[in-house]
Enzyme design. Sequence first.
Site, PDB file in Angstrom:
ATOM      1  N   LYS A  75      22.341  16.800 -92.171  1.00 16.21           N
ATOM      2  CA  LYS A  75      23.435  17.759 -92.436  1.00 16.21           C
ATOM      3  C   LYS A  75      24.363  17.237 -93.536  1.00 16.21           C
ATOM      4  O   LYS A  75      24.717  17.953 -94.462  1.00 16.21           O
ATOM      5  CB  LYS A  75      24.242  18.037 -91.159  1.00 16.21           C
ATOM      6  CG  LYS A  75      23.430  18.662 -90.042  1.00 16.21           C
ATOM      7  CD  LYS A  75      24.281  18.994 -88.848  1.00 16.21           C
ATOM      8  CE  LYS A  75      24.856  17.795 -88.121  1.00 16.21           C
ATOM      9  NZ  LYS A  75      23.855  16.874 -87.543  1.00 16.21           N
ATOM     10  N   ARG A 126      29.710  22.662 -81.902  1.00 14.63           N
ATOM     11  CA  ARG A 126      28.646  21.918 -81.230  1.00 14.63           C
ATOM     12  C   ARG A 126      28.431  22.413 -79.805  1.00 14.63           C
ATOM     13  O   ARG A 126      27.541  21.935 -79.116  1.00 14.63           O
ATOM     14  CB  ARG A 126      29.050  20.447 -81.167  1.00 14.63           C
ATOM     15  CG  ARG A 126      28.257  19.551 -82.070  1.00 14.63           C
ATOM     16  CD  ARG A 126      28.725  18.145 -81.786  1.00 14.63           C
ATOM     17  NE  ARG A 126      27.878  17.167 -82.357  1.00 14.63           N
ATOM     18  CZ  ARG A 126      27.968  16.742 -83.612  1.00 14.63           C
ATOM     19  NH1 ARG A 126      28.858  17.268 -84.417  1.00 14.63           N
ATOM     20  NH2 ARG A 126      27.169  15.791 -84.047  1.00 14.63           N
ATOM     21  N   ARG A 150      19.783   4.227 -91.950  1.00  8.44           N
ATOM     22  CA  ARG A 150      20.947   4.885 -92.557  1.00  8.44           C
ATOM     23  C   ARG A 150      22.089   3.878 -92.760  1.00  8.44           C
ATOM     24  O   ARG A 150      22.418   3.092 -91.881  1.00  8.44           O
ATOM     25  CB  ARG A 150      21.441   6.018 -91.664  1.00  8.44           C
ATOM     26  CG  ARG A 150      22.814   6.512 -92.108  1.00  8.44           C
ATOM     27  CD  ARG A 150      23.193   7.834 -91.546  1.00  8.44           C
ATOM     28  NE  ARG A 150      23.510   7.812 -90.137  1.00  8.44           N
ATOM     29  CZ  ARG A 150      23.895   8.885 -89.465  1.00  8.44           C
ATOM     30  NH1 ARG A 150      23.968  10.055 -90.076  1.00  8.44           N
ATOM     31  NH2 ARG A 150      24.159   8.795 -88.187  1.00  8.44           N
ATOM     32  N   ARG A 180      26.483   2.754 -88.548  1.00  9.07           N
ATOM     33  CA  ARG A 180      27.391   3.320 -87.545  1.00  9.07           C
ATOM     34  C   ARG A 180      27.107   2.780 -86.153  1.00  9.07           C
ATOM     35  O   ARG A 180      25.951   2.574 -85.785  1.00  9.07           O
ATOM     36  CB  ARG A 180      27.262   4.856 -87.551  1.00  9.07           C
ATOM     37  CG  ARG A 180      28.069   5.482 -88.660  1.00  9.07           C
ATOM     38  CD  ARG A 180      27.828   6.952 -88.852  1.00  9.07           C
ATOM     39  NE  ARG A 180      27.613   7.757 -87.663  1.00  9.07           N
ATOM     40  CZ  ARG A 180      27.361   9.065 -87.711  1.00  9.07           C
ATOM     41  NH1 ARG A 180      27.325   9.690 -88.872  1.00  9.07           N
ATOM     42  NH2 ARG A 180      27.158   9.748 -86.605  1.00  9.07           N
ATOM     43  N   ARG A 217      22.534  11.091 -77.870  1.00  6.55           N
ATOM     44  CA  ARG A 217      23.048  12.158 -78.757  1.00  6.55           C
ATOM     45  C   ARG A 217      22.026  13.296 -78.883  1.00  6.55           C
ATOM     46  O   ARG A 217      22.395  14.470 -78.917  1.00  6.55           O
ATOM     47  CB  ARG A 217      23.363  11.576 -80.146  1.00  6.55           C
ATOM     48  CG  ARG A 217      24.634  10.738 -80.154  1.00  6.55           C
ATOM     49  CD  ARG A 217      24.724   9.843 -81.369  1.00  6.55           C
ATOM     50  NE  ARG A 217      24.748  10.547 -82.626  1.00  6.55           N
ATOM     51  CZ  ARG A 217      24.452   9.992 -83.805  1.00  6.55           C
ATOM     52  NH1 ARG A 217      24.105   8.716 -83.866  1.00  6.55           N
ATOM     53  NH2 ARG A 217      24.517  10.688 -84.897  1.00  6.55           N
TER      54      ARG A 217
END
Length: 219
Positions: A19, A93, A127, A160, A171
């Site tokens: 996203k 969400r 990431r 993160r 998640r």
Amino acid sequence: MVLQRVIRAVIMGPPGSGKGTVSARITKSFGLQHMSSGDILRANIKEKTELGLLMKACIDQGQLVPDDIMSRLILNDLRKIDNSGWLLDGFPRTVSQAEALDHAFSLDTVINLNVPFQTIKERLTSRWTHIPSGRVYNTDFNPPKVPGLDDVTGEPLVQRDDDRPETVTRRLKSYETQTEPVLEFYRLTFCNTRTMKILKKAVFLGFSSKGERQENIPL
Ligand code: AP5
């Protein structure tokens, strides 16, 4: 290309589906403002605001921030930028958040990124993020020019806290139970809007310009 009309759009997809990456490209091409709920929360954590301190544990464990807090935060920020077009990433969400957004703004489009969970798990392990700007990199797909450093500021990149494998699994689970129903909400909302337009057209076509009832109403 910069659009003249104010566009209000939402981008959806599971955690790590891209996203943030896709939003950066869309907003640049179309001259929209990018608002990411995750970036706003991470900025609050970094600044150690009251909200950030309260929400850190929640986010690190892969749980969602309560709806009322999130809706108030995002809707307030959206009102400040609503004279320009925007792309909203990470909100709504839950169906409750989608209803709050629906009351406040009328959307032009909802984009959904559909990426298999296995691909997501692989992407998130590689990431790297520049927290102050929200810029994301990937050691395989989109590496920074200098390893470990942000292309624009030269500041260090970090991984993160919520990208640990067990948190990613949590998640993804929360996405399935709480966020996937939002897609159905939008399918119905956009379908109803189209039906309303057809019905209005039908009513309009049902009368002549003098107000006389016409027999054949094309639907
Ligand atoms: P948030 O920051 O919104 O996290 P998320 O939805 O889990 O999404 P991510 O930022 O992890 O991923 P992304 O889809 O943007 O993917 P990216 O572009 O980085 O939210 C974090 C937390 O805050 C939540 O868990 C929750 O606790 C809380 N929160 C936020 N909003 C909330 C709300 N509304 N209500 C309640 N709580 C809320 O890409 C991922 C990686 O893949 C990158 O490395 C990228 O380089 C790479 N990549 C991207 N595209 C491709 C591609 N095409 N091919 C290969 N690699 C690619």
